[in-house]
Motif scaffolding. Structure first.
Motif, PDB file in Angstrom:
ATOM      1  N   UNK A 114       0.835  -1.204   0.000  1.00 50.53           N
ATOM      2  CA  UNK A 114       0.000   0.000   0.000  1.00 50.53           C
ATOM      3  C   UNK A 114       0.863   1.246   0.000  1.00 50.53           C
ATOM      4  N   UNK A 115       0.436   2.231  -0.765  1.00 55.98           N
ATOM      5  CA  UNK A 115       1.147   3.500  -0.811  1.00 55.98           C
ATOM      6  C   UNK A 115       0.881   4.282   0.458  1.00 55.98           C
ATOM      7  N   UNK A 116       1.770   5.233   0.818  1.00 53.37           N
ATOM      8  CA  UNK A 116       1.553   6.028   2.035  1.00 53.37           C
ATOM      9  C   UNK A 116       0.233   6.784   2.018  1.00 53.37           C
ATOM     10  N   UNK A 117      -0.298   7.098   0.817  1.00 54.29           N
ATOM     11  CA  UNK A 117      -1.533   7.857   0.745  1.00 54.29           C
ATOM     12  C   UNK A 117      -2.752   7.003   0.526  1.00 54.29           C
ATOM     13  N   UNK A 118      -2.715   5.725   0.916  1.00 57.59           N
ATOM     14  CA  UNK A 118      -3.893   4.883   0.706  1.00 57.59           C
ATOM     15  C   UNK A 118      -4.989   5.263   1.689  1.00 57.59           C
ATOM     16  N   UNK A 119      -6.180   4.741   1.440  1.00 58.05           N
ATOM     17  CA  UNK A 119      -7.358   5.081   2.249  1.00 58.05           C
ATOM     18  C   UNK A 119      -7.795   3.858   3.024  1.00 58.05           C
ATOM     19  N   UNK A 120      -8.092   4.053   4.299  1.00 56.18           N
ATOM     20  CA  UNK A 120      -8.495   2.945   5.165  1.00 56.18           C
ATOM     21  C   UNK A 120      -9.920   3.178   5.642  1.00 56.18           C
ATOM     22  N   UNK A 121     -10.579   2.085   6.001  1.00 56.71           N
ATOM     23  CA  UNK A 121     -11.940   2.177   6.532  1.00 56.71           C
ATOM     24  C   UNK A 121     -12.109   1.145   7.626  1.00 56.71           C
ATOM     25  N   UNK A 122     -13.052   1.400   8.519  1.00 58.79           N
ATOM     26  CA  UNK A 122     -13.324   0.457   9.605  1.00 58.79           C
ATOM     27  C   UNK A 122     -14.615   0.837  10.294  1.00 58.79           C
ATOM     28  N   UNK A 123     -15.194  -0.162  10.961  1.00 57.13           N
ATOM     29  CA  UNK A 123     -16.321   0.090  11.866  1.00 57.13           C
ATOM     30  C   UNK A 123     -15.746   0.700  13.139  1.00 57.13           C
ATOM     31  N   UNK A 124     -16.126   1.930  13.453  1.00 57.39           N
ATOM     32  CA  UNK A 124     -15.558   2.626  14.605  1.00 57.39           C
ATOM     33  C   UNK A 124     -16.419   2.520  15.857  1.00 57.39           C
ATOM     34  N   UNK A 125     -17.644   2.070  15.728  1.00 56.38           N
ATOM     35  CA  UNK A 125     -18.481   1.846  16.899  1.00 56.38           C
ATOM     36  C   UNK A 125     -18.379   0.374  17.292  1.00 56.38           C
ATOM     37  N   UNK A 126     -19.026   0.008  18.396  1.00 57.44           N
ATOM     38  CA  UNK A 126     -18.897  -1.350  18.900  1.00 57.44           C
ATOM     39  C   UNK A 126     -19.588  -2.381  18.014  1.00 57.44           C
ATOM     40  N   UNK A 168     -17.407  -0.939   0.523  1.00 59.21           N
ATOM     41  CA  UNK A 168     -16.190  -0.146   0.667  1.00 59.21           C
ATOM     42  C   UNK A 168     -14.953  -0.947   0.274  1.00 59.21           C
ATOM     43  N   UNK A 169     -14.927  -2.211   0.661  1.00 56.76           N
ATOM     44  CA  UNK A 169     -13.769  -3.044   0.364  1.00 56.76           C
ATOM     45  C   UNK A 169     -13.570  -3.279  -1.125  1.00 56.76           C
ATOM     46  N   UNK A 170     -14.627  -3.131  -1.935  1.00 62.16           N
ATOM     47  CA  UNK A 170     -14.498  -3.340  -3.381  1.00 62.16           C
ATOM     48  C   UNK A 170     -14.073  -2.071  -4.116  1.00 62.16           C
ATOM     49  N   UNK A 171     -14.047  -0.931  -3.430  1.00 65.97           N
ATOM     50  CA  UNK A 171     -13.631   0.305  -4.088  1.00 65.97           C
ATOM     51  C   UNK A 171     -12.111   0.318  -4.254  1.00 65.97           C
ATOM     52  N   UNK A 172     -11.610   0.751  -5.389  1.00 65.61           N
ATOM     53  CA  UNK A 172     -10.155   0.769  -5.596  1.00 65.61           C
ATOM     54  C   UNK A 172      -9.468   1.739  -4.643  1.00 65.61           C
ATOM     55  N   UNK A 173      -8.341   1.295  -4.097  1.00 67.59           N
ATOM     56  CA  UNK A 173      -7.552   2.155  -3.213  1.00 67.59           C
ATOM     57  C   UNK A 173      -7.976   2.139  -1.769  1.00 67.59           C
ATOM     58  N   UNK A 174      -9.033   1.395  -1.422  1.00 69.15           N
ATOM     59  CA  UNK A 174      -9.485   1.319  -0.031  1.00 69.15           C
ATOM     60  C   UNK A 174      -9.120  -0.034   0.556  1.00 69.15           C
TER      61      UNK A 174
END
Length: 485
Positions: A21-33, A120-126
């Motif tokens: 992954x490049x330094x400028x990649x995009x991350x995602x996650x469930x932030x609530x419980x 979200x996981x299917x989007x390029x760069x995420x």
């Protein structure tokens, strides 16, 4: 189950992409419980956040920054509606991480979360975020230093009011500002000393400069020394005060543990020596965290298993921050001197703070007045409570004594300067203080070596906040963060 599979699959894809992954990649996650809830928050961070919002909402325009907007969320591939929820756009650098960020506030059912996370996981760069990666990115972009990041982790895990108050002070940067001020003092002293070394022979720098440097170093060394001698208050508050219930066999130690935690955590039996191992529970007493351990009865045992239990009990006593010494109220003298002798025969000298618990008050009948008077005597006895684990008599008095001792050990998290909360801080501060102690002898011999002492002292301070040599501690700090923070 569907959510777990979706997160697992996304995590495997993220792990495969993480190395490249490049330094400028995009991350995602469930932030609530995790688990079913009314509203769940999914967060993204990175340059692809804008495109992710466009793709999931199907609308070219973004909502105004930091304003919630109701949107229909669709699968970018099938255009199927996944949910209707609120979206928030945080353009960098005005965001938690300093990058472009987005939040999706969706319904908290497993099927909804699974669908949105898969989309979200299917989007390029995420890719899925690693534990603590959002906070790590905030640190990288200078939004907070390491002490504030550690405070954020403590705030997430805080279980008592006092822990929350201490963590909030650290998140607000009080500890980082204190160490930053010390670092600035060292930087100024070092600059003046090096200026004198370079230009002192030309009379461009006055002799008084050395005196000012010496005074600043002495004052800083004293301030750091006072900060280090805080009795581990911050660490005790963060991790919990470790208290050990100790006493002879069959005096009600396990019953006391069960009474305090209001559940049958330990086996209770009239047979002496039932407890063979250490039983540990975590409690909240008066807003302070307490880790309470029930141990084997202290006596000369003949059974090999009980001998091991007694050995573990004595070892735990050496590590304790507080001791609850339990004696049988019906079997001890009713005057302070006799009680002191009974307590002295039970515990070794130089013990940590102690509370004397006289159990089985229900067996005293009308003979308890003298013993109650002895308990209230004070010195040379420690704080004492006459209780009955069978009826609950005296529990309020014991909890009051416990809360008082915990407050003394942990201190007021809102009073005075912020406390040390980690051994990492105290280790680097100890090294910093040691370098400052070496400054004066070096100063009389070699100004260049004295300057090196100040440089090393400043480096140790910088390692606490992350301004110097942070790489080796980043993984340790962020590994206990939850995914999504």
């Amino acid at each position: 189950m569907a959510l777990r599979r979706a997160l697992g699959a996304a995590g495997r894809r993220g792990a495969q992409r993480l190395c490249s992954a490049a330094p400028g990649d995009t991350v995602f996650a469930l932030s609530s419980g995790h688990g079913r809830c009314g509203v769940a928050v999914i967060r993204t961070s990175g340059p692809g956040s804008r495109g992710a919002l466009h793709s999931l909402t199907g609308r070219p325009e973004l909502p105004p920054p930091r304003v919630m907007a109701l949107r229909r969320l669709r699968d970018p591939d099938t255009h199927e509606t996944l949910d209707r929820g609120l979206v928030v756009w945080f353009p960098g650098p005005q965001s938690f991480t300093g990058e472009d960020c987005a939040e999706l506030h969706v319904h908290g059912g497993p099927a909804v979360l699974s669908g949105v996370l898969r989309a979200l996981g299917r989007l390029p760069g995420l890719r899925p975020a690693e534990p603590g990666e959002f906070t790590r990115r905030a640190f990288r972009r200078g939004k907070l230093d390491l002490t504030a990041a550690e405070g954020l982790g403590d705030l997430i895990h805080a279980e008592t009011e006092a822990q929350r108050r201490q963590a909030l002070r650290q998140v607000d940067g009080e500890l980082g500002r204190l160490y930053g001020r010390w670092s600035e003092t060292l930087t100024q002293a070092l600059a003046h000393l090096e200026a004198y070394i370079d230009f002192g022979e030309d009379d461009a720098v006055e002799e008084e400069v050395l005196a000012r440097v010496d005074a600043a170093v002495r004052a800083l060394a004293q301030e750091i020394g006072t900060h280090l001698q805080d009795g581990r208050r911050g660490e005790l508050l963060r991790g919990g005060v470790h208290a050990v219930i100790a006493g002879p066999p069959n005096v009600g130690k396990s019953s006391l543990l069960n009474l305090l935690c209001q559940r049958p955590a330990a086996i209770v039996s009239p047979v002496a020596g039932t407890t063979r191992d250490v039983v540990e529970v975590a409690l909240n007493v008066g807003g302070y965290p307490l880790v309470l351990s029930d141990t084997a009865g202290l006596r000369e045992a003949t059974d090999p298993v009980e001998q091991e239990g007694v050995s573990r009990a004595r070892e735990r006593l050496k590590q304790a921050d507080l001791v609850l010494a339990v004696l049988d109220a019906a079997a001890v003298p009713a005057e302070p001197a006799g009680l002191g002798a009974a307590l002295g025969s039970l515990l070794p000298p130089k013990m940590p703070p102690c509370i004397l618990v006289l159990n089985k008050a229900d067996l005293l009948g009308g003979d308890g007045a003298a013993l109650r008077g002895a308990c209230a005597h004070g010195d040379p006895l420690p704080p004492a409570a006459l209780v009955s684990c069978k009826t609950g008599e005296g529990l309020d008095r014991l909890l009051e004594l416990l809360a008082r001792q915990l407050a003394r050990l942990c201190g007021d998290p809102l009073a005075g300067s912020p406390s040390l909360t980690r051994s990492r801080h105290s280790g680097h501060l100890g090294e910093c203080a040691a370098e400052l102690a070496r400054y004066e002898p070096e100063r009389r011999q070699d100004l260049a070596m004295a300057a090196e002492r100040l440089r090393l002292a400043r480096r140790h301070l910088g390692r606490i906040t992350g301004h110097v040599g942070a790489e080796e501690v980043l993984d340790i700090i962020f590994r206990d963060f939850c995914v999504g923070k």
